[in-house]
Design a protein around this motif. Structure first.
Motif, PDB file in Angstrom:
ATOM      1  N   ASN A   1       0.825  -1.203   0.000  1.00 30.39           N
ATOM      2  CA  ASN A   1       0.000   0.000   0.000  1.00 30.39           C
ATOM      3  C   ASN A   1       0.863   1.259   0.000  1.00 30.39           C
ATOM      4  OD1 ASN A   1      -1.914   1.964   0.356  1.00 30.39           O
ATOM      5  ND2 ASN A   1      -2.893   1.025   2.139  1.00 30.39           N
ATOM      6  N   PHE A   2       0.773   2.023  -1.095  1.00 28.65           N
ATOM      7  CA  PHE A   2       1.528   3.270  -1.201  1.00 28.65           C
ATOM      8  C   PHE A   2       0.648   4.494  -0.944  1.00 28.65           C
ATOM      9  CE2 PHE A   2       4.001   0.136  -3.413  1.00 28.65           C
ATOM     10  CZ  PHE A   2       5.295   0.434  -2.999  1.00 28.65           C
ATOM     11  N   GLU A   3      -0.480   4.295  -0.304  1.00 31.15           N
ATOM     12  CA  GLU A   3      -1.294   5.425   0.129  1.00 31.15           C
ATOM     13  C   GLU A   3      -0.542   6.191   1.212  1.00 31.15           C
ATOM     14  OE1 GLU A   3      -5.923   6.224   1.526  1.00 31.15           O
ATOM     15  OE2 GLU A   3      -5.073   4.195   1.527  1.00 31.15           O
ATOM     16  N   PHE A   4      -0.694   7.512   1.221  1.00 24.41           N
ATOM     17  CA  PHE A   4      -0.080   8.411   2.193  1.00 24.41           C
ATOM     18  C   PHE A   4       1.420   8.612   1.960  1.00 24.41           C
ATOM     19  CE2 PHE A   4      -3.590   6.353   4.681  1.00 24.41           C
ATOM     20  CZ  PHE A   4      -4.477   7.403   4.514  1.00 24.41           C
ATOM     21  N   VAL A   5       1.935   8.214   0.786  1.00 16.84           N
ATOM     22  CA  VAL A   5       3.290   8.630   0.418  1.00 16.84           C
ATOM     23  C   VAL A   5       3.270  10.129   0.154  1.00 16.84           C
ATOM     24  CG1 VAL A   5       5.065   8.444  -1.360  1.00 16.84           C
ATOM     25  CG2 VAL A   5       3.937   6.383  -0.519  1.00 16.84           C
TER      26      VAL A   5
END
Length: 364
Positions: free
Chosen positions: A64-68
């Motif tokens: 999960n690369f959400e909130f990069v």
């Protein structure tokens, strides 16, 4: 004056050291990630580049690369694999703003889809996860290599101003081992999207646009599978406007290019351009435009609740195998079409209906 000269000389003599320090700082602004825990730490950090190395994603979990942080570059540099579980997924989430996502030399996302494949896709049988969920803005995805997606490869949803370039989707093993619904790119509720210079081997749509505006699919190669589709109806948003499909090749696909609208649906398809498309050994239909679509297959008379307006077909050429149909149009309430095509080989004749007045289309 001498003091000033000494100051300049001192500053110039120090410049290599300053540059060396800056280079060290730049090098230190990248972080390597080998597991999910390190990824979470990297998202909280201040590094400008995240290098994803060989990484195993446990069953039922998501890379999960959400909130990069905006402005980050994500580079995949190893083999990404996933544990087996029957679930919907997705296996990977790419979500954020102002991100650059790249595939480094030798990397691969290996979905090992054969563990899920049973010939039924997402319709029944084993529950199969989607591969990528993409929700990006002002971002780019370039150079990714994906092999053997369990089901749909890219679900592109609620994106704005993104480009996807030079992607390889290789699901050829699905031809032998029961791959189905292994779509390449599914696009919904997205705006200003460009997908270009990519190659897709699969067992379903190479591209399926369900809704959105200003979407361009150009210079792509679709091999096997069901070809390119604009498929509107049955969703919470049922409008597709300003769609460009240009400079693509459909090789040994079931269909070339389709526009299909849902039977008794409501919405609109407006401003689709299908230009400079090469078809080779298409099996069922070169160009198929219908207004009576259901997932189980077309049924009954076309309905006009999702009219197809301002359509341009220009220089669509190539061949359909003898048992197929070159062109079939079966719509209602269509208007303002322009058409130029040269598709040959298909000997199956199907009736056409709803062609706008004054337009001659070589049906059959």
């Amino acid at each position: 004056q001498r003091s000033y000269d000494r100051f300049l000389n001192t500053k110039m003599n120090m410049s290599p050291y300053i540059c060396g320090i800056l280079m060290c700082v730049a090098a230190a602004s990248a972080v390597d990630v080998w597991n999910l825990q390190q990824l979470e730490a990297a998202k909280r950090g201040n590094d400008l580049t995240i290098n994803v190395r060989d990484i195993f994603v446990p069953a039922g979990q998501t890379l999960n690369f959400e909130f990069v942080k905006p402005g980050t570059t994500i580079v995949f540099r190893g083999r990404v694999t996933f544990g087996y579980k029957e679930w919907r997924g997705p296996l990977v989430i790419l979500k954020g703003r102002n991100l650059k996502i790249k595939g480094g030399a030798g990397h691969i996302f290996d979905g090992e889809g054969r563990r899920w494949w049973d010939g039924t896709g997402t319709n029944s049988g084993k529950i199969k996860p989607y591969m990528f969920y993409v929700q990006l803005a002002d971002s780019s995805v370039r150079g990714l290599t994906i092999k053997n997606s369990p089901a749909h490869t890219f679900a592109i949803n609620d994106c704005n101003h993104i480009s996807i370039n030079n992607v390889m989707i290789d699901n050829r093993d699905g031809n032998r081992f029961g791959g189905h619904n292994t779509d390449g790119f599914d696009v919904a509720k997205s705006h200003r999207v460009i997908i270009a210079n990519s190659t897709i081997y699969n067992q379903d749509d190479c591209l399926a646009i369900n809704s959105g505006t200003d979407i361009t699919f150009q210079r792509n190669k679709c091999i096997g599978g069901h070809g390119i589709a604009v498929a509107v109806g049955g969703y919470d948003v049922n409008e597709a406007r300003n769609i460009v499909i240009r400079g693509c090749r459909c090789l040994q696909t079931k269909y070339g290019v389709r526009i299909k609208t849902l039977l008794n649906g409501r919405g609109i398809v407006k401003g689709v351009k299908i230009e400079n498309i090469l078809l080779k050994d298409v099996t069922d239909a070169g160009l198929l435009i219908i207004g009576n679509y259901l997932n189980s297959g077309p049924r009954g008379e076309p309905t006009g609740g999702i009219p197809i307006e301002d359509l341009t077909v220009n220089n669509v050429r190539g061949n359909v195998l003898a048992k197929g149909t070159n062109i079939n149009v079966f719509v209602a309430n269509a208007r303002n079409w322009n058409w130029s095509s040269n598709i040959q080989g298909g000997q199956r004749r199907l009736p056409c209906k709803g062609i706008p007045n004054g337009l001659r289309i070589p049906c059959g």
